[in-house]
Design an enzyme around this catalytic site. Sequence first.
Site, PDB file in Angstrom:
ATOM      1  N   SER A  45       0.924  -1.242   0.078  1.00 19.43           N
ATOM      2  CA  SER A  45      -0.093   0.123  -0.066  1.00 19.43           C
ATOM      3  C   SER A  45       0.857   1.265   0.056  1.00 19.43           C
ATOM      4  CB  SER A  45      -1.053  -0.161   1.322  1.00 19.43           C
ATOM      5  OG  SER A  45      -2.129   0.864   1.067  1.00 19.43           O
ATOM      6  N   LYS A  97     -21.348  18.674   8.480  1.00 19.36           N
ATOM      7  CA  LYS A  97     -20.398  18.348   9.618  1.00 19.36           C
ATOM      8  C   LYS A  97     -20.479  17.220  10.225  1.00 19.36           C
ATOM      9  CE  LYS A  97     -17.213  20.341  11.981  1.00 19.36           C
ATOM     10  NZ  LYS A  97     -15.916  20.455  11.202  1.00 19.36           N
TER      11      LYS A  97
END
Length: 192
Positions: A45, A97
Amino acid sequence: DVKGIALIIDSPGGMVAGNYDLVDRMFEMRGKKPIKAFAAESAYSAAYSIASAADEIIVTRSGGVGSVGVLTMHVDYSDALEAQGVKVTFIFAGKHKVDGNPYEPLPEGVRARIQERIDTLYSEFVGIVARNRGIDEKAVRKTEADVFDANSALEVQFADRIGALDDEITAFTASFTQEEDDDMADKNQAQT
């Protein structure tokens, strides 16, 4: 005074944050200093993206590389909290949010936006590895974020050679000692 850069990597990967910029800067160093990456034992990765910036990737016989993919997750604790009689109340400003918070199920629209971001990061990752390794983006995508043992890594062009770390580091270091010896011999011959 630095003669070469050895990246000795043994990592399952890490965060995207800062990784792509780091890899771009490392890639820009190609041709200025020899850079070799040693997957001893693993470079997966984000760690593989760093390895891919090197001029050459060497993997140990028991090592592995790959996992060119991007991951995030959402954990939904709402049922567990409800079973315990716990309620979470958000007080916030801005419609998005609290998107993706772990205290309520993930709405499909929020999931779609998160997936879009993951797809963008994945495309960027694929492009970086393809550029760094000199292979087609389709070939990188075809790996489907799989991991590869040493022999398979050679087949998919995610590594250049298989070698023992100690031997490879010794040879890499010796290549600079040989260059210095050759330079000194040339200077001595010129003086003579």
